[in-house]
Scaffold this motif. Structure first.
Motif, PDB file in Angstrom:
ATOM      1  N   VAL A  74       0.836  -1.204   0.000  1.00  0.00           N
ATOM      2  CA  VAL A  74       0.000   0.000   0.000  1.00  0.00           C
ATOM      3  C   VAL A  74       0.873   1.258   0.000  1.00  0.00           C
ATOM      4  CG1 VAL A  74      -1.673   1.339   1.323  1.00  0.00           C
ATOM      5  CG2 VAL A  74      -1.985  -1.123   1.063  1.00  0.00           C
ATOM      6  N   SER A  75       1.873   1.309   0.876  1.00  0.00           N
ATOM      7  CA  SER A  75       2.736   2.491   0.925  1.00  0.00           C
ATOM      8  C   SER A  75       3.556   2.629  -0.356  1.00  0.00           C
ATOM      9  CB  SER A  75       3.663   2.436   2.144  1.00  0.00           C
ATOM     10  OG  SER A  75       4.529   1.308   2.079  1.00  0.00           O
ATOM     11  N   GLY A  76       3.960   1.492  -0.961  1.00  0.00           N
ATOM     12  CA  GLY A  76       4.704   1.552  -2.209  1.00  0.00           C
ATOM     13  C   GLY A  76       3.861   2.129  -3.334  1.00  0.00           C
TER      14      GLY A  76
ATOM     15  N   ALA B 167       2.555   6.809  -6.769  1.00  0.00           N
ATOM     16  CA  ALA B 167       1.579   7.818  -7.170  1.00  0.00           C
ATOM     17  C   ALA B 167       1.879   9.199  -6.598  1.00  0.00           C
ATOM     18  CB  ALA B 167       0.184   7.372  -6.741  1.00  0.00           C
ATOM     19  N   ARG B 168       2.928   9.296  -5.772  1.00  0.00           N
ATOM     20  CA  ARG B 168       3.323  10.546  -5.113  1.00  0.00           C
ATOM     21  C   ARG B 168       2.170  11.128  -4.289  1.00  0.00           C
ATOM     22  NH1 ARG B 168       5.229  14.780  -8.709  1.00  0.00           N
ATOM     23  NH2 ARG B 168       6.447  15.506  -6.943  1.00  0.00           N
ATOM     24  N   TRP B 169       1.450  10.258  -3.602  1.00  0.00           N
ATOM     25  CA  TRP B 169       0.346  10.670  -2.738  1.00  0.00           C
ATOM     26  C   TRP B 169       0.774  10.399  -1.294  1.00  0.00           C
ATOM     27  CZ3 TRP B 169      -5.007   7.945  -1.991  1.00  0.00           C
ATOM     28  CH2 TRP B 169      -5.850   8.795  -1.266  1.00  0.00           C
ATOM     29  N   TYR B 170       1.361  11.414  -0.663  1.00  0.00           N
ATOM     30  CA  TYR B 170       1.965  11.233   0.653  1.00  0.00           C
ATOM     31  C   TYR B 170       1.060  11.648   1.805  1.00  0.00           C
ATOM     32  CZ  TYR B 170       6.122  10.600  -2.180  1.00  0.00           C
ATOM     33  OH  TYR B 170       7.017  10.142  -3.109  1.00  0.00           O
ATOM     34  N   ALA B 171      -0.079  12.250   1.498  1.00  0.00           N
ATOM     35  CA  ALA B 171      -0.977  12.704   2.561  1.00  0.00           C
ATOM     36  C   ALA B 171      -1.406  11.585   3.506  1.00  0.00           C
ATOM     37  CB  ALA B 171      -2.199  13.388   1.954  1.00  0.00           C
TER      38      ALA B 171
ATOM     39  N   PHE C  81       4.480   9.770   7.993  1.00  0.00           N
ATOM     40  CA  PHE C  81       5.822   9.332   8.367  1.00  0.00           C
ATOM     41  C   PHE C  81       6.704   9.462   7.133  1.00  0.00           C
ATOM     42  CE2 PHE C  81       3.191   5.719   7.144  1.00  0.00           C
ATOM     43  CZ  PHE C  81       3.924   5.141   6.110  1.00  0.00           C
ATOM     44  N   PHE C  82       8.018   9.401   7.339  1.00  0.00           N
ATOM     45  CA  PHE C  82       8.950   9.444   6.217  1.00  0.00           C
ATOM     46  C   PHE C  82       8.887   8.111   5.485  1.00  0.00           C
ATOM     47  CE2 PHE C  82      13.613   9.332   4.826  1.00  0.00           C
ATOM     48  CZ  PHE C  82      13.324   9.986   3.638  1.00  0.00           C
TER      49      PHE C  82
END
Length: 404
Positions: free
Chosen positions: A146-148, A153-157, A161-162
């Protein structure tokens, strides 16, 4: 010594001793016998999916670990400057195998889903520990995928966390859990794969059809995304979040000059590049940089998000600037700093194997034209076989260790 062995044996017996069975009245809902009736589920199917997932997931882990070591190198790590496209390949493979893991993991979890509701929930302390470890493995694997996908998608909201640190440590947690899981279930997997099966259903569904569908889904995801780094497939990369030919001067940009807060400093006529070495220091304006010997190299920008694109860069060799201040480019590292006043990647260290490589440039032009502001004008680093986050833009200072 003998007493310690006796204690260990008692502990093992306690872990393996059967636990009291819970009251039958609690066996409701999905815990009832016969609730899951799909004939497609089998130990053989689960084992085959597990083998495929292990290969794909293992490749993803190794290439991801390599990327992390390149970005955060320990003292023992070495990464060559040649071939120029090696990191482009390994990071593209990392993202491709990560995305291909999505349908594989989904099918694997579907195949073992009924075991979540097995009765009794825990037969012994050891069984309870095994189930807890499996839950941890599943949670870590889902977190990675999921985080990958969010990172690609450059969706960091949704990620407070880093990403890099969270992804790295979750990967180790997942791989550790996977190795333990394989060790526990290897005999059952070998037996299931060796056992022939004959499956047929009136509606035509069988294990081969399911496996073929999962393989097709993984292949389709790969085919429609890998074009963001493999140019021959760009035309069919309909699911790729980035196109390698879209952006200023035909190359994508992740961080703009305005986003980095450097527009005014980069366009200031008083701009100087300060090169500080053990023997001397020099301050070069843009005209002085252009008077130095110029070289051209065709090099890719390979982003950790999986996309890459090749550009034709022209500028001054980094090694020549290091030599200009009295250092040996083949034996010197260089700290390259940006006009940015903050940020995790405002500076990077270039090791000697890259400093001394003739393709490592402080680029002033791209495609024969002055750098676009968002590509690092007035000067940026471009070196072979390095992640894009380490190709520092808007360079303000180059420092060779041992300098004042």
């Amino acid at each position: 010594m003998t007493g310690g062995v006796a204690v260990l044996r008692r502990l093992v017996r306690w872990c393996l001793a059967p636990l009291p069975e819970p009251p039958t009245a609690l066996r409701r809902g999905p815990m009832r016998a016969g609730v899951f009736r799909s004939r497609l589920r089998s130990a053989r199917l689960t084992s085959q999916l597990g083998v495929a997932l292990g290969v794909v997931f293992g490749s993803c882990f190794v290439t991801g670990l390599l990327s992390h070591l390149i970005q955060h190198p320990p003292g023992w790590f070495w990464w060559p400057a040649q071939p120029v496209g090696l990191y482009r390949f390994t990071q593209g493979l990392h993202v491709a195998t990560g995305l291909a893991s999505v349908p594989l993991l989904g099918a694997k979890l579907w195949s073992v889903y009924p075991h979540l509701f097995s009765w009794p929930p825990a037969r012994s302390v050891a069984h309870a520990a095994e189930r807890a470890g499996t839950g941890l493995l599943v949670g870590a694997a889902l977190f990675l995928l999921v985080s990958g996908v969010l990172n690609v998608a450059r969706w960091y909201a949704p990620m407070p966390f880093f990403f890099t640190a969270g992804h790295y440590w979750a990967a180790w947690l997942s791989v550790g859990g996977l190795l333990v899981h394989i060790g526990v279930h290897l005999p059952a997997v070998r037996a299931a794969l060796a056992r022939p099966t004959s499956e047929s259903r009136p509606d035509g569904l069988n294990r081969r059809t399911l496996l073929g569908g999962v393989a097709a889904a993984s292949g389709l995801i790969t085919l429609t995304t890998v074009g963001q780094t493999f140019r021959p497939l760009t035309g069919v990369a309909v699911l790729a979040p980035r196109r390698p030919d879209v952006g200023p001067q035909g190359l994508p940009v992740n961080r703009t000059a305005d986003g980095a807060g450097v527009r005014a400093a980069a366009l200031d006529p008083a701009y100087r590049l300060l090169v500080v070495g053990p023997g001397r220091s020099v301050s070069l304006d843009l005209a002085a940089l252009n008077r130095l010997p110029q070289y051209t190299a065709e090099l890719p920008i390979a982003c950790v998000e999986g996309w890459s694109a090749t550009g034709t860069w022209t500028g001054v060799r980094l090694g020549d600037l290091v030599a200009l201040v009295g250092a040996d480019p083949r034996r010197s590292s260089a700290l390259v700093e940006s006009l940015q006043v903050g940020g995790r990647y405002r500076a990077c260290t270039v090791p000697p194997e890259h400093v001394g490589d003739p393709l490592s440039l402080v680029a002033l032009r791209l495609g024969g034209e002055p750098l676009h502001l968002d590509h690092g004008y007035p000067a940026r680093l471009i070196a072979p076989n390095r992640p894009g986050v380490l190709q520092t833009k808007w360079i303000s200072r180059i420092t060779v260790p041992g300098s004042p």
